[in-house]
Scaffold this motif. Sequence first.
Motif, PDB file in Angstrom:
ATOM      1  N   ALA A   1     -28.114  40.618  43.319  1.00 27.49           N
ATOM      2  CA  ALA A   1     -28.182  39.479  44.240  1.00 27.49           C
ATOM      3  C   ALA A   1     -29.607  38.954  44.306  1.00 27.49           C
ATOM      4  N   GLU A   2     -29.709  37.708  44.705  1.00 30.44           N
ATOM      5  CA  GLU A   2     -31.012  37.079  44.875  1.00 30.44           C
ATOM      6  C   GLU A   2     -31.063  36.452  46.263  1.00 30.44           C
ATOM      7  N   ILE A   3     -32.152  36.672  46.975  1.00 24.16           N
ATOM      8  CA  ILE A   3     -32.292  36.122  48.331  1.00 24.16           C
ATOM      9  C   ILE A   3     -32.579  34.631  48.250  1.00 24.16           C
ATOM     10  N   ASP A   4     -31.791  33.869  48.995  1.00 24.41           N
ATOM     11  CA  ASP A   4     -31.990  32.429  49.089  1.00 24.41           C
ATOM     12  C   ASP A   4     -32.879  32.108  50.291  1.00 24.41           C
ATOM     13  N   SER A   5     -32.638  32.810  51.421  1.00 25.05           N
ATOM     14  CA  SER A   5     -33.482  32.621  52.610  1.00 25.05           C
ATOM     15  C   SER A   5     -33.422  33.874  53.475  1.00 25.05           C
ATOM     16  N   PHE A   6     -34.407  34.002  54.363  1.00 30.58           N
ATOM     17  CA  PHE A   6     -34.523  35.171  55.230  1.00 30.58           C
ATOM     18  C   PHE A   6     -35.167  34.737  56.534  1.00 30.58           C
ATOM     19  N   ARG A   7     -34.679  35.302  57.657  1.00 26.43           N
ATOM     20  CA  ARG A   7     -35.318  35.063  58.960  1.00 26.43           C
ATOM     21  C   ARG A   7     -34.947  36.205  59.895  1.00 26.43           C
ATOM     22  N   ARG A   8     -35.744  36.362  60.937  1.00 27.08           N
ATOM     23  CA  ARG A   8     -35.437  37.329  61.999  1.00 27.08           C
ATOM     24  C   ARG A   8     -34.859  36.545  63.166  1.00 27.08           C
TER      25      ARG A   8
ATOM     26  N   LYS B   1     -29.667  35.146  53.603  1.00 23.72           N
ATOM     27  CA  LYS B   1     -28.713  34.302  52.866  1.00 23.72           C
ATOM     28  C   LYS B   1     -28.923  34.616  51.396  1.00 23.72           C
ATOM     29  N   PHE B   2     -27.851  35.098  50.732  1.00 26.12           N
ATOM     30  CA  PHE B   2     -27.929  35.419  49.317  1.00 26.12           C
ATOM     31  C   PHE B   2     -27.389  34.261  48.489  1.00 26.12           C
ATOM     32  N   ARG B   3     -28.058  33.969  47.403  1.00 27.32           N
ATOM     33  CA  ARG B   3     -27.626  32.917  46.488  1.00 27.32           C
ATOM     34  C   ARG B   3     -26.239  33.282  45.953  1.00 27.32           C
ATOM     35  N   GLY B   4     -25.329  32.313  45.979  1.00 27.67           N
ATOM     36  CA  GLY B   4     -23.984  32.523  45.450  1.00 27.67           C
ATOM     37  C   GLY B   4     -22.969  32.969  46.489  1.00 27.67           C
ATOM     38  N   ILE B   5     -23.425  33.310  47.683  1.00 29.33           N
ATOM     39  CA  ILE B   5     -22.512  33.656  48.776  1.00 29.33           C
ATOM     40  C   ILE B   5     -22.609  32.502  49.763  1.00 29.33           C
ATOM     41  N   GLU B   6     -21.561  31.648  49.750  1.00 30.05           N
ATOM     42  CA  GLU B   6     -21.670  30.356  50.434  1.00 30.05           C
ATOM     43  C   GLU B   6     -20.900  30.250  51.740  1.00 30.05           C
ATOM     44  N   THR B   7     -19.915  31.121  51.967  1.00 30.80           N
ATOM     45  CA  THR B   7     -19.098  30.976  53.174  1.00 30.80           C
ATOM     46  C   THR B   7     -19.225  32.230  54.041  1.00 30.80           C
TER      47      THR B   7
END
Length: 135
Positions: free
Chosen positions: A13-20, A28-34
């Motif tokens: 997996a590749e991280i698309d975004s991250f927050r606390r 949010k992982f790239r390719g996991i949309e829903t």
Amino acid sequence: MTLSGAHITERQAEIDSFRRQHGHCIVKFRGIETISEAEKYVGAEIKIPAADLPPAKEGWYYTFQLKGCAVFAADGEYIGTVTDVLDSGGTQILKVDRENEETLIPFAQSYLINIDLDQRRIEVDLPEGLRDLNK
């Protein structure tokens, strides 16, 4: 990085975004949309090869680096080995075990004398009575 867990097949997996948010990490992982796709990964373990991690800032450590380190008092007495690093919502706590004895040590600059990751050794200066709190 790799995602793995009891209910999923291990996958890259590749991280698309991250927050606390409210004390939790939201990734949010790239390719996991829903949301229904993401729910499959709730509780999954994220594995990142140590070589891919950015170097820690001076005086900062990754939890995995501390686990397994031998802990010694200022006088040289062996206290035990770090078996876990607990997140108490504030200062992290080193869980140090030795045979049937557990010592919880706040991971605070005021208690730390030296951390030598190459030697897998941590030296601490504990206030009188701290070790007795765990008995």
